[in-house]
Design a protein around this motif. Structure first.
Motif, PDB file in Angstrom:
ATOM      1  N   VAL B  13       0.851  -1.186   0.000  1.00 48.81           N
ATOM      2  CA  VAL B  13       0.000   0.000   0.000  1.00 48.81           C
ATOM      3  C   VAL B  13       0.886   1.235   0.000  1.00 48.81           C
ATOM      4  O   VAL B  13       1.935   1.257   0.655  1.00 48.81           O
ATOM      5  N   SER B  14       0.476   2.241  -0.726  1.00 46.60           N
ATOM      6  CA  SER B  14       1.205   3.505  -0.708  1.00 46.60           C
ATOM      7  C   SER B  14       0.908   4.258   0.583  1.00 46.60           C
ATOM      8  O   SER B  14      -0.220   4.217   1.097  1.00 46.60           O
ATOM      9  N   GLU B  15       1.917   4.948   1.093  1.00 46.86           N
ATOM     10  CA  GLU B  15       1.719   5.725   2.309  1.00 46.86           C
ATOM     11  C   GLU B  15       0.614   6.751   2.076  1.00 46.86           C
ATOM     12  O   GLU B  15       0.579   7.443   1.044  1.00 46.86           O
ATOM     13  N   GLY B  16      -0.317   6.826   3.023  1.00 47.60           N
ATOM     14  CA  GLY B  16      -1.446   7.727   2.909  1.00 47.60           C
ATOM     15  C   GLY B  16      -2.686   7.106   2.312  1.00 47.60           C
ATOM     16  O   GLY B  16      -3.795   7.649   2.441  1.00 47.60           O
ATOM     17  N   ALA B  17      -2.529   5.972   1.676  1.00 44.38           N
ATOM     18  CA  ALA B  17      -3.671   5.276   1.090  1.00 44.38           C
ATOM     19  C   ALA B  17      -4.408   4.475   2.156  1.00 44.38           C
ATOM     20  O   ALA B  17      -3.894   4.236   3.250  1.00 44.38           O
ATOM     21  N   SER B  18      -5.619   4.030   1.795  1.00 42.60           N
ATOM     22  CA  SER B  18      -6.389   3.224   2.734  1.00 42.60           C
ATOM     23  C   SER B  18      -5.970   1.763   2.628  1.00 42.60           C
ATOM     24  O   SER B  18      -5.341   1.329   1.664  1.00 42.60           O
ATOM     25  N   LEU B  19      -6.366   1.005   3.664  1.00 41.95           N
ATOM     26  CA  LEU B  19      -5.908  -0.382   3.775  1.00 41.95           C
ATOM     27  C   LEU B  19      -7.057  -1.275   4.187  1.00 41.95           C
ATOM     28  O   LEU B  19      -7.885  -0.888   5.040  1.00 41.95           O
ATOM     29  N   GLN B  20      -7.116  -2.474   3.615  1.00 40.08           N
ATOM     30  CA  GLN B  20      -7.972  -3.522   4.138  1.00 40.08           C
ATOM     31  C   GLN B  20      -7.213  -4.837   4.102  1.00 40.08           C
ATOM     32  O   GLN B  20      -6.704  -5.239   3.056  1.00 40.08           O
TER      33      GLN B  20
END
Lengths: 114, 114
Positions: B13-20
């Motif tokens: 995941v890119s920093e600042g992006a959301s995660l699941q």
């Protein structure tokens, strides 16, 4: 409050040698768990105690592995004759109240069997 | 017996992006569910836990998870990922009857790109 402590932190053995791992849980925690965590895998339960009693040791390779918690506090996990397949990190965790509650993990002992 | 599946071994995941991060459990009844995190060279730490009640659970460092009985899932979410979230995340399940055995998934390694 002191956390769960384990020793040693690292162990390197030849096949056939014996090794013991020691765990000091958080004071007052009645439940103690030992897990085996192979590299890049999740913790796999070996055995767990409530106080000094073994609740479930069905995943413990009984011919070579043994675990005790004689006074319901500290615990020792022993491997009698290590094999290369035993290479893993051995984690100790404790909790109060069993599986409903958070487990507190020690730093683990990284075992390498050559 | 209960079991846990984490279908993604690695997520970037890119920093600042959301995660699941996904977690599917198998248990007859309503279980207790946990997410633990393992930072590099550290022991496992609890992020959050679900007890029967509100299906959305808030944890530390902006993490939350949602329990779905119909989907047998307990996915972990975060709105904005930080580089310090780089770690391995484990989902775990315990019997809702208050038993002691906790079963862990195989883990998802989260990589954070700049």
């Amino acid at each position: 409050e002191a956390g769960v402590t384990q020793s040693p932190r690292y162990a390197v053995l030849q096949e056939g040698q014996a090794v013991s791992f020691w765990c000091d849980p958080i004071s007052g925690h009645d439940t103690l768990y030992w897990y085996q965590q192979p590299r890049d895998q999740g913790p796999q339960l070996l055995v767990y105690f409530r106080d000094e009693a073994v609740i479930d040791n069905s995943q413990l390779p009984s011919d070579r592995f043994s675990a005790v918690r004689p006074k319901g506090t500290n615990s020792t996990l022993k491997i009698q004759s290590a094999k290369q397949g035993d290479t893993a990190t051995y984690l100790c965790a404790s909790s109060f109240g069993g599986g409903r509650d958070e487990q507190y993990f020690g730093p683990g002992t990284r075992l390498t069997v050559l | 017996a209960q079991s846990v599946t984490q279908p993604d071994a690695r997520v970037t995941v890119s920093e600042g992006a959301s995660l699941q991060l996904r977690c599917k459990y198998s248990y007859f009844g309503t279980p207790y569910l946990f997410w633990y995190v393992q930072y590099p060279r550290q022991g496992l730490q609890l992020l959050l836990k679900y007890y029967p009640g509100d299906p959305v659970v808030q944890g530390v460092n902006g993490f939350e998870a949602e329990f779905s009985k119909s989907n047998s899932s307990f996915h972990l979410r975060k709105a904005s990922v930080h580089w310090s979230d780089w770690a391995v995340y484990f989902c775990a399940v315990s019997p809702g009857t208050g038993g002691y055995k906790v079963v862990f998934g195989s883990g998802t390694r989260l990589l954070v790109s700049p």
